[in-house]
Scaffold this motif. Structure first.
Motif, PDB file in Angstrom:
ATOM      1  N   VAL A  25      -2.388  65.911 -30.969  1.00 46.95           N
ATOM      2  CA  VAL A  25      -1.780  64.935 -30.046  1.00 46.95           C
ATOM      3  C   VAL A  25      -2.137  63.522 -30.493  1.00 46.95           C
ATOM      4  N   GLY A  26      -3.378  63.325 -30.913  1.00 46.85           N
ATOM      5  CA  GLY A  26      -3.806  62.018 -31.401  1.00 46.85           C
ATOM      6  C   GLY A  26      -3.031  61.583 -32.639  1.00 46.85           C
ATOM      7  N   ALA A  27      -2.749  62.539 -33.532  1.00 44.98           N
ATOM      8  CA  ALA A  27      -1.963  62.216 -34.734  1.00 44.98           C
ATOM      9  C   ALA A  27      -0.548  61.790 -34.351  1.00 44.98           C
ATOM     10  N   ALA A  57       1.364  54.441 -26.767  1.00 43.29           N
ATOM     11  CA  ALA A  57       0.823  55.662 -27.374  1.00 43.29           C
ATOM     12  C   ALA A  57      -0.078  56.414 -26.395  1.00 43.29           C
ATOM     13  N   ALA A  58      -0.887  55.700 -25.629  1.00 47.95           N
ATOM     14  CA  ALA A  58      -1.790  56.352 -24.662  1.00 47.95           C
ATOM     15  C   ALA A  58      -0.996  57.095 -23.594  1.00 47.95           C
ATOM     16  N   THR A  59       0.116  56.540 -23.167  1.00 43.58           N
ATOM     17  CA  THR A  59       0.947  57.227 -22.175  1.00 43.58           C
ATOM     18  C   THR A  59       1.540  58.508 -22.760  1.00 43.58           C
ATOM     19  N   PHE A  87      -6.782  58.556 -16.754  1.00 40.40           N
ATOM     20  CA  PHE A  87      -6.793  58.740 -18.209  1.00 40.40           C
ATOM     21  C   PHE A  87      -6.989  57.394 -18.907  1.00 40.40           C
ATOM     22  N   LEU A  88      -6.228  56.391 -18.495  1.00 39.29           N
ATOM     23  CA  LEU A  88      -6.371  55.065 -19.107  1.00 39.29           C
ATOM     24  C   LEU A  88      -7.759  54.485 -18.841  1.00 39.29           C
TER      25      LEU A  88
END
Length: 187
Positions: A25-27, A57-59, A87-88
């Motif tokens: 997911v990070g990639a 990207a964080a969303t 999460f944020l």
């Protein structure tokens, strides 16, 4: 009082699987981050594009983590907007590591100004472990806290070490004085 662990998964192979999913997911988030910076850089500049791209990207990462990485513990009883905000907030430390590295590289390595993907990749790696642990423990958990005390206990529990918050003292204010005196005599 029976203590139970609230984090899923509990075994090392399950945690590794979850971490690998988090990495995938990070990639994907990195690709969104890079694409957003590339798209927004001409109209708003590199710094504003870099900051905006993080939240885009964080969303996306939150969505994928909720429905794939932490699907077994995302707790359907959590309101999605509140979970997104949590999460944020939980990943704000990872944000500082991530964007701190990005801006440090922008300032010290001229090549990253021409190829921001290098700085973005380094920043993503810096924040990944912190974001995984914070997301797992504070955002995507198997149960939500019912009381503020339970929230504090969740936050200070260190499952790998077997350490937990101390047991709260029982509230004895409702007992009669004679009951307390009789108990003290029996000890």
């Amino acid at each position: 009082m029976r203590r139970s662990r609230i984090f899923y998964p509990r075994s090392r192979p399950e945690i590794i699987d979850q971490f690998l999913r988090f990495g995938i997911v990070g990639a994907l988030g990195f690709l969104v981050d890079w694409g957003t910076v590339s798209l927004l850089r001409p109209p708003i500049g590199l710094v504003a594009a870099t900051l905006t791209a993080y939240f885009v990207a964080a969303t996306g990462n939150w969505c994928l983590n909720r429905f794939w990485t932490f699907r077994l513990s995302a707790a359907d009883n959590q309101h999605m907007i509140l979970q997104w905000l949590r999460f944020l907030l939980a990943n704000s430390f990872g944000f500082l590591l991530n964007r701190g590295m990005v801006f440090l590289l922008y300032a010290t390595v001229p090549l990253t100004l021409h190829f921001p993907a290098l700085a973005l990749a380094a920043g993503a790696l810096c924040g990944m472990v912190a974001n995984f642990n914070l997301s797992r423990r504070l955002v995507f958990r198997a149960q939500t806290p019912e009381t503020p005390l339970e929230l504090v206990q969740m936050a200070v529990e260190i499952p790998a070490a077997g350490l937990t918050a101390p047991e709260p003292e029982p509230d004895l204010s409702g007992l009669e004085d004679s009951t307390l005196r009789a108990h003290d005599r029996n000890d």
